[in-house]
Write an enzyme that holds these catalytic residues in place. Structure first.
Site, PDB file in Angstrom:
ATOM      1  N   HIS A  67       7.668   1.529 -10.963  1.00 50.32           N
ATOM      2  CA  HIS A  67       6.324   1.166  -9.964  1.00 50.32           C
ATOM      3  C   HIS A  67       5.043   1.275 -10.916  1.00 50.32           C
ATOM      4  CE1 HIS A  67       7.667   4.792  -8.580  1.00 50.32           C
ATOM      5  NE2 HIS A  67       6.384   5.199  -8.502  1.00 50.32           N
TER       6      HIS A  67
ATOM      7  N   ARG B   4       0.601  -1.315  -0.042  1.00 50.78           N
ATOM      8  CA  ARG B   4      -0.152   0.056  -0.021  1.00 50.78           C
ATOM      9  C   ARG B   4       0.956   1.091   0.114  1.00 50.78           C
ATOM     10  NH1 ARG B   4      -4.912  -2.230   0.624  1.00 50.78           N
ATOM     11  NH2 ARG B   4      -5.158  -3.990   1.567  1.00 50.78           N
ATOM     12  N   ASP B   5       0.422   2.192  -0.669  1.00 51.21           N
ATOM     13  CA  ASP B   5       1.254   3.441  -0.831  1.00 51.21           C
ATOM     14  C   ASP B   5       1.009   3.939   0.531  1.00 51.21           C
ATOM     15  OD1 ASP B   5       1.895   5.444  -3.580  1.00 51.21           O
ATOM     16  OD2 ASP B   5       1.576   6.414  -1.505  1.00 51.21           O
ATOM     17  N   ILE B   6       2.142   4.713   0.883  1.00 59.40           N
ATOM     18  CA  ILE B   6       2.271   5.449   2.236  1.00 59.40           C
ATOM     19  C   ILE B   6       1.340   6.729   2.191  1.00 59.40           C
ATOM     20  CG2 ILE B   6       4.156   6.997   1.976  1.00 59.40           C
ATOM     21  CD1 ILE B   6       5.184   5.693   4.661  1.00 59.40           C
TER      22      ILE B   6
ATOM     23  N   HIS C 201       1.349   2.142 -10.135  1.00 57.83           N
ATOM     24  CA  HIS C 201       0.199   2.396  -9.265  1.00 57.83           C
ATOM     25  C   HIS C 201      -1.074   1.712  -9.604  1.00 57.83           C
ATOM     26  CE1 HIS C 201       2.222   6.165  -7.499  1.00 57.83           C
ATOM     27  NE2 HIS C 201       2.997   6.023  -8.782  1.00 57.83           N
TER      28      HIS C 201
ATOM     29  N   VAL D 104      10.155   8.098  -7.046  1.00 53.04           N
ATOM     30  CA  VAL D 104      11.363   7.021  -6.553  1.00 53.04           C
ATOM     31  C   VAL D 104      11.432   6.235  -8.036  1.00 53.04           C
ATOM     32  CG1 VAL D 104      11.226   4.767  -5.434  1.00 53.04           C
ATOM     33  CG2 VAL D 104       9.773   6.593  -4.576  1.00 53.04           C
TER      34      VAL D 104
ATOM     35  N   ASN E 124       4.428   6.393 -13.736  1.00 53.20           N
ATOM     36  CA  ASN E 124       5.095   7.937 -13.863  1.00 53.20           C
ATOM     37  C   ASN E 124       6.644   7.656 -14.528  1.00 53.20           C
ATOM     38  OD1 ASN E 124       2.799   9.167 -13.294  1.00 53.20           O
ATOM     39  ND2 ASN E 124       3.449   9.040 -11.008  1.00 53.20           N
TER      40      ASN E 124
HETATM   41  P1  5GP Z   1       5.953   8.101  -8.042  1.00 59.12           P
HETATM   42  O1  5GP Z   1       5.831   9.576  -7.650  1.00 59.12           O
HETATM   43  O2  5GP Z   1       7.568   7.868  -8.277  1.00 59.12           O
HETATM   44  O3  5GP Z   1       5.268   7.732  -9.087  1.00 59.12           O
HETATM   45  O4  5GP Z   1       5.425   7.186  -6.691  1.00 59.12           O
HETATM   46  C1  5GP Z   1       5.981   7.137  -5.726  1.00 59.12           C
HETATM   47  C2  5GP Z   1       5.055   6.584  -4.665  1.00 59.12           C
HETATM   48  O5  5GP Z   1       5.790   5.809  -3.588  1.00 59.12           O
HETATM   49  C3  5GP Z   1       4.370   7.829  -4.013  1.00 59.12           C
HETATM   50  O6  5GP Z   1       3.037   7.535  -4.327  1.00 59.12           O
HETATM   51  C4  5GP Z   1       4.798   7.723  -2.593  1.00 59.12           C
HETATM   52  O7  5GP Z   1       3.635   8.080  -1.759  1.00 59.12           O
HETATM   53  C5  5GP Z   1       5.296   6.553  -2.335  1.00 59.12           C
HETATM   54  N1  5GP Z   1       6.196   6.025  -1.403  1.00 59.12           N
HETATM   55  C6  5GP Z   1       7.179   6.791  -1.104  1.00 59.12           C
HETATM   56  N2  5GP Z   1       7.909   6.337  -0.197  1.00 59.12           N
HETATM   57  C7  5GP Z   1       7.224   5.307   0.478  1.00 59.12           C
HETATM   58  C8  5GP Z   1       7.272   4.393   1.493  1.00 59.12           C
HETATM   59  O8  5GP Z   1       8.443   4.370   2.257  1.00 59.12           O
HETATM   60  N3  5GP Z   1       6.372   3.337   1.475  1.00 59.12           N
HETATM   61  C9  5GP Z   1       5.552   3.440   0.859  1.00 59.12           C
HETATM   62  N4  5GP Z   1       4.417   2.307   1.129  1.00 59.12           N
HETATM   63  N5  5GP Z   1       5.320   4.225  -0.183  1.00 59.12           N
HETATM   64  C10 5GP Z   1       6.136   5.062  -0.519  1.00 59.12           C
END
Ligand code: 5GP
Length: 117
Positions: free
Chosen positions: A100, A29-31, A102, A96, A87
């Site tokens: 990944h 799950r996303d944080i 979503h 990140v 993304n």
């Molecule tokens: P991006 O912006 O790279 O497409 O998505 C990265 C996602 O990783 C974001 O939605 C963010 O909330 C999530 N995220 C970042 N750090 C962590 C973490 O330590 N744990 C979890 N579960 N999600 C994370």
């Protein structure tokens, strides 16, 4: 390539609410959820961005979608519908640098996902 927070989640060095795992992938799950269901499906192989994919990754990326469909069914959002997003780099909103997928759902999602400009 430098290690990301997702490598630490794979190695259980930091906690995450893991909902699925197999040899190739992990889902948690996303944080900072942007919908009632917001799960990230990642490959265990560290690939920084979509730009770094090669033909040898095609099976792996396809697998992420199969896992997303499995998760959507398990979370009860498959029939109503959901969204998958990957993304890429700054303009794509990537924060990140470990690819990944979503998986977002649990409510009607707006489209298009941007507000002007
Ligand atoms: P991006 O912006 O790279 O497409 O998505 C990265 C996602 O990783 C974001 O939605 C963010 O909330 C999530 N995220 C970042 N750090 C962590 C973490 O330590 N744990 C979890 N579960 N999600 C994370």
């Amino acid at each position: 390539m430098s290690e990301t927070i997702f490598d630490k989640i794979i190695k259980r060095e930091i906690p995450a609410d893991i909902v699925y795992e197999d040899e190739q992938s992990l889902a948690f799950r996303d944080i900072n959820p942007q919908a009632p269901v917001h799960i990230l499906v990642i490959p265990k192989k560290a690939i920084a961005t979509i730009n770094d994919l090669t033909e040898s990754d095609e099976q792996l990326v396809g697998h992420l979608y199969t896992v997303a469909a499995h998760i959507a069914r398990a979370e009860g959002i498959a029939n109503d519908g959901f969204r998958t997003v990957m993304n890429c780099n700054e303009h794509g909103g990537q924060s990140v640098y470990h690819i990944h997928l979503h998986v977002l759902g649990g409510k009607p999602l707006g489209w298009p996902p941007y507000a002007g400009d």
